[in-house]
Scaffold this active site. Structure first.
Site, PDB file in Angstrom:
ATOM      1  N   CYS A 368       0.803  -1.231   0.000  1.00 28.88           N
ATOM      2  CA  CYS A 368       0.000   0.000   0.000  1.00 28.88           C
ATOM      3  C   CYS A 368       0.838   1.283   0.000  1.00 28.88           C
ATOM      4  CB  CYS A 368      -1.039   0.018   1.114  1.00 28.88           C
ATOM      5  SG  CYS A 368      -0.711  -0.993   2.532  1.00 28.88           S
ATOM      6  N   ARG A 397       7.523 -10.934   4.994  1.00 32.34           N
ATOM      7  CA  ARG A 397       7.218 -10.813   6.411  1.00 32.34           C
ATOM      8  C   ARG A 397       7.995 -11.885   7.152  1.00 32.34           C
ATOM      9  NH1 ARG A 397       0.696  -9.710   5.852  1.00 32.34           N
ATOM     10  NH2 ARG A 397       0.958  -8.099   4.270  1.00 32.34           N
ATOM     11  N   GLN A 415       0.970 -11.008  -3.377  1.00 26.65           N
ATOM     12  CA  GLN A 415      -0.458 -10.767  -3.238  1.00 26.65           C
ATOM     13  C   GLN A 415      -1.032 -10.329  -4.580  1.00 26.65           C
ATOM     14  OE1 GLN A 415       0.071  -7.660  -0.211  1.00 26.65           O
ATOM     15  NE2 GLN A 415      -1.127  -8.959   1.170  1.00 26.65           N
ATOM     16  N   ASP A 417      -2.764  -7.898  -5.248  1.00 25.90           N
ATOM     17  CA  ASP A 417      -3.137  -6.759  -4.434  1.00 25.90           C
ATOM     18  C   ASP A 417      -3.716  -5.628  -5.286  1.00 25.90           C
ATOM     19  OD1 ASP A 417      -3.363  -5.543  -2.021  1.00 25.90           O
ATOM     20  OD2 ASP A 417      -1.237  -5.180  -1.720  1.00 25.90           O
ATOM     21  N   HIS A 419      -5.234  -1.334  -4.545  1.00 23.76           N
ATOM     22  CA  HIS A 419      -5.701  -0.287  -3.648  1.00 23.76           C
ATOM     23  C   HIS A 419      -6.593   0.653  -4.413  1.00 23.76           C
ATOM     24  CE1 HIS A 419      -2.195  -2.000  -1.635  1.00 23.76           C
ATOM     25  NE2 HIS A 419      -2.946  -1.848  -0.572  1.00 23.76           N
ATOM     26  N   LYS A 502     -12.047  -5.274   8.184  1.00 21.43           N
ATOM     27  CA  LYS A 502     -11.935  -6.004   6.934  1.00 21.43           C
ATOM     28  C   LYS A 502     -12.989  -7.082   6.794  1.00 21.43           C
ATOM     29  CE  LYS A 502      -8.351  -9.026   8.822  1.00 21.43           C
ATOM     30  NZ  LYS A 502      -7.062  -9.660   8.581  1.00 21.43           N
ATOM     31  N   HIS A 548      -8.324  -1.650   0.489  1.00 21.20           N
ATOM     32  CA  HIS A 548      -7.292  -2.646   0.168  1.00 21.20           C
ATOM     33  C   HIS A 548      -8.040  -3.929  -0.171  1.00 21.20           C
ATOM     34  CE1 HIS A 548      -4.209  -0.502   2.888  1.00 21.20           C
ATOM     35  NE2 HIS A 548      -5.355   0.062   3.190  1.00 21.20           N
TER      36      HIS A 548
END
Length: 693
Positions: A368, A397, A415, A417, A419, A502, A548
């Site tokens: 992000c 991570r 991901q 991903d 945004h 979420k 997200h």
RNA sequence: GCUGCUGUAGCUCAGUGGUAGAGCACUUCCUUGGUAAGGAAGAGGUCAUGGGUUCAAGUCCCAUCAGCAGCUCCA
């Protein structure tokens, strides 16, 4: 006292009402109904609460009563807990001074936690099981005793059970009366209920041993937990053990190696996935699939680097809030050398980094912040919103080593991903769009068995950033959107991200573990932290809201779950190897090569087995390697211009023209047909009875 | 990270302090066949890594690394 009040009045499931004298138990009711039922009775349900047969029914108002036999799912739970007592008794007889903790029924079985001077190992299982069998054969009844709290504490002290004493003094302090269950010399604090006697334990087995913190608290001592299971019959136990074996066979870690889908190498590092050519095909097909849908929904694809400066993550909050689960920062070489010159030690370095006095780069823990910087790279007008930035972004991570495993919990993952930067009036629509995408993905995989979880803030924790007002708005938006899904959802406080609530999609794998896959998160906080704005129609600056979302979660976890979902048999469009050509003998190789070229030109992923093996052997190999289609080519085919198609699911389909076979494959791929989802036989139903205080 | 278990050929696993094993896979040869295993031979090992005990360690002890089960955690 009236007659009615001095009697027990019960209503049976068939609606009939019966009276019994004061002091009647559930057993008396069963006996009153019939000798057969009395013999078959295991436990009872009174007004929805599972109780033992010795339960004394209340006077006055009629209560709903049902006698449970071993056909009832709740009876299995009761019996399993009683088996836990037998196990604890056996271990205490074998190991003097064993301290008891908790021993509840769980899905599929039960466990009991112990504190022992010498650790148990699974080598002790045969002796424990033998002792349990002996105790069961004694058939001593389970006897319930009620004691006041003070008496109970004294009793547990006398029994040298300090964990029980502690629990009575803390967890149960508000109870006036507590219950114990006695069986022979074994006496245990327990809410119950229990079966009348251990003869009901038809078959049991100790399964595994593990550590568990006392009361689940990491700061407390580690106890030894023995997992086991029990059934009313040996056949049920055997079936259960067979299911466990079957589940192991389709574990993605096992199939991943067998099918050559991915590799993890010590020299590369724990939790870092190497995608082999075959696994990469599955991942690439999935990425292409999602990309198509992103285009349709008006997303913009972006690319961002794998690292960013510490300041970026100080601003976002990732670095201060989650330092422990990040790889350590990369520090500027000259700065590091200068500090070393000064004699700076590691502790000092760590402090300087935290305080912002030295800079460095972080392997990105989330995408992000980079996407936010793309948003901020130019002034934004309300006309541009929603701006939807999508990236297959790889993040790192540093998960605790004990958590890592296979593809589902890793240290580096990609991901799917995106945004979304949106105006307040667009939030609801955009969340719905995200949920739509998740539904498309799951439907395409034939995944029906998932549940929806709305993760809310834990009101007692301070790990969250942002104002109460923002949180309330965001939580309301999530609830509202989840409600439009048409699937029941659960609300779970404490499951929110640190910057916002979420909506998660949770699936179960073949060995019963739950995995969060897709997620949609509403975020009012990062826009504030980065001071994001757009110019509104009123020509004034406004704050956008971020959403997200990652419908697959991560490619690693999703592929891991898919391997198990399909038991390694991917639908044709995902299969690394779609069609394998087998020659009946080497005489047909030339013709097979022509067919192979034709299939390949049509875009199929084709392989060939032209070895000098017999056909049966080649078919067996192909079947074990889970190739969706085998195309068999022999002299008859070469003669007639045909091929013989063998479908993995249906077997031999017979000879057909090459063009017809090709058409079949191409159609199946284009339609992304899911033909078979591997199902495990369902376990016998068991209601988990809450039998622990 | 914590507790316990495990680590031997590419894979699945035997192995009693005294010469390193099997099945499958692999290579070569024979076999040329029609829907789930044709036959023979060969090659393949720093017994996870590093220490220690011992005349002698795959085997016993310690540490490290990794895997598994569970706990705790999971932006």
């Amino acid at each position: 006292m009236s007659v009615v009040e001095s009697q027990v009045s019960i209503q049976l499931p068939d609606g009939s009402v019966k009276q019994f004298p004061a002091g009647a138990t559930c057993r008396d009711v069963a006996a009153g109904i019939g000798a057969g039922l009395l013999k078959a009775a295991v436990a009872a349900v009174v007004d929805g609460v599972v109780v033992g047969l010795d339960y004394v029914l209340p006077l006055g108002q009629p209560v709903a009563l049902q006698i449970l036999t071993k056909k009832d799912p709740a009876a299995l739970g009761v019996m399993r807990h009683s088996c836990a007592h037998v196990m604890a008794r056996a271990i205490m007889r074998l190991r003097q001074g064993t301290r008891l903790a908790f021993g509840p029924t769980i899905e599929g079985g039960f466990y009991y936690d112990f504190e022992l001077a010498e650790p148990l190992t699974d080598n002790d299982f045969p002796a424990i099981e033998a002792e349990m069998r002996r105790l069961i054969a004694l058939d001593e009844p389970f006897e319930r005793l009620e004691r006041s709290l003070d008496e109970a504490i004294q009793l547990c002290q006398d029994l040298d059970q300090p964990l029980k004493v502690e629990h009575l003094q803390s967890g149960l302090a508000e109870h006036e009366q507590v219950s114990f269950y006695r069986q022979g010399e074994f006496l245990d604090l327990c809410r119950g209920p229990h079966i009348p006697s251990p003869k009901w334990i038809g078959a049991f087995k100790l399964l595994s041993i593990a550590g568990a913190y006392w009361k689940g608290d990491q700061s407390r001592q580690v106890l030894q937990r023995v997992y086991a299971t029990a059934f009313f019959t040996q056949e049920d136990l055997d079936a259960h053990l067979q299911r466990i074996e079957e589940a192991k066979r389709r574990d993605h870690r096992v199939l991943g190696r067998q099918l050559g889908l991915f590799h993890i190498d010590d020299m590369v590092g724990q939790g870092l996935i190497l995608w082999t050519p075959k696994g990469s095909i599955v991942r690439q097909e999935l990425q292409d699939f999602i990309s198509q849908h992103l285009k349709r929904q008006g997303y913009s694809q972006v690319f961002t680097p794998h690292v960013g400066k510490l300041d970026l993550y100080r601003t976002s909050g990732h670095f201060p809030y989650y330092q422990d689960s990040q790889y350590p920062p990369l520090i500027d070489r000259d700065q590091l050398a200068a500090l070393a010159e000064e004699g700076c030690d590691c502790a000092k370095l760590s402090d300087l980094m935290k305080s912002g006095d030295i800079d460095g780069y972080l392997l990105k823990p989330m995408n992000c912040p980079h996407h936010i910087k793309i948003y901020q790279s130019q002034p934004r007008s309300y006309r541009e919103l929603p701006l939807r930035l999508a990236e297959f972004g790889t993040v790192y991570r540093f998960e605790q080593s004990g958590e890592l495993g296979g593809l589902t919990r890793v240290r580096g993952f990609t991901q799917d991903d995106a945004h979304l930067f949106v105006r307040p009036d667009q939030v609801a629509d955009e969340i719905r769009g995200c949920l739509e995408l998740v539904k498309i993905v799951f439907a395409a995989m034939g995944m029906e068995d998932y549940h929806v979880r709305v993760g809310l803030r834990d009101p007692h924790s301070d790990k969250y950033v942002g104002s109460d007002e923002n949180w309330q708005q965001a939580e309301a938006a999530c609830r509202e959107a989840a409600a439009t899904l048409g699937k029941p959802f659960s609300e779970e406080p404490g499951e929110a991200a640190f910057y916002g609530p979420k909506i998660d999609f949770v699936v179960r794998d073949c060995i019963g573990r739950h995995w969060q896959l897709g997620t949609v998160q509403v975020d009012y906080n990062l826009p504030e932290r980065f001071d994001l704005s757009y110019t509104g129609s009123d020509n004034r600056p406004h704050r956008p809201i971020m959403i997200h979302r990652a419908p697959f979660g991560s490619m690693e976890r999703f592929v891991g779950v898919l391997i198990e979902h399909f038991a390694g048999v991917f639908p044709l469009w995902l299969a690394p190897e779609q069609v394998r050509l087998l020659t009946v003998s080497e005489k047909s190789v030339d013709y097979a090569q022509q067919v192979e070229a034709e299939f390949r030109a049509a875009g199929l992923r084709v392989s060939s087995d032209y070895r000098g093996e017999k056909l049966g052997g080649k078919i067996r190999d192909g079947q074990l390697e889970k190739v969706p289609y085998m195309v068999i080519i022999g002299p008859r085919d070469a003669e007639a211009g045909t091929v013989s198609v063998r479908d993995r699911h249906e077997g031999d389909l017979g000879a057909m023209p090459v063009a017809a076979a090709l058409q079949r494959f191409v159609d199946e791929i284009r339609e992304k047909r899911v033909r078979q989802v591997a199902q495990l036989a369902p376990p016998p139903e068991q209601t988990v009875v809450a039998n622990e205080y």
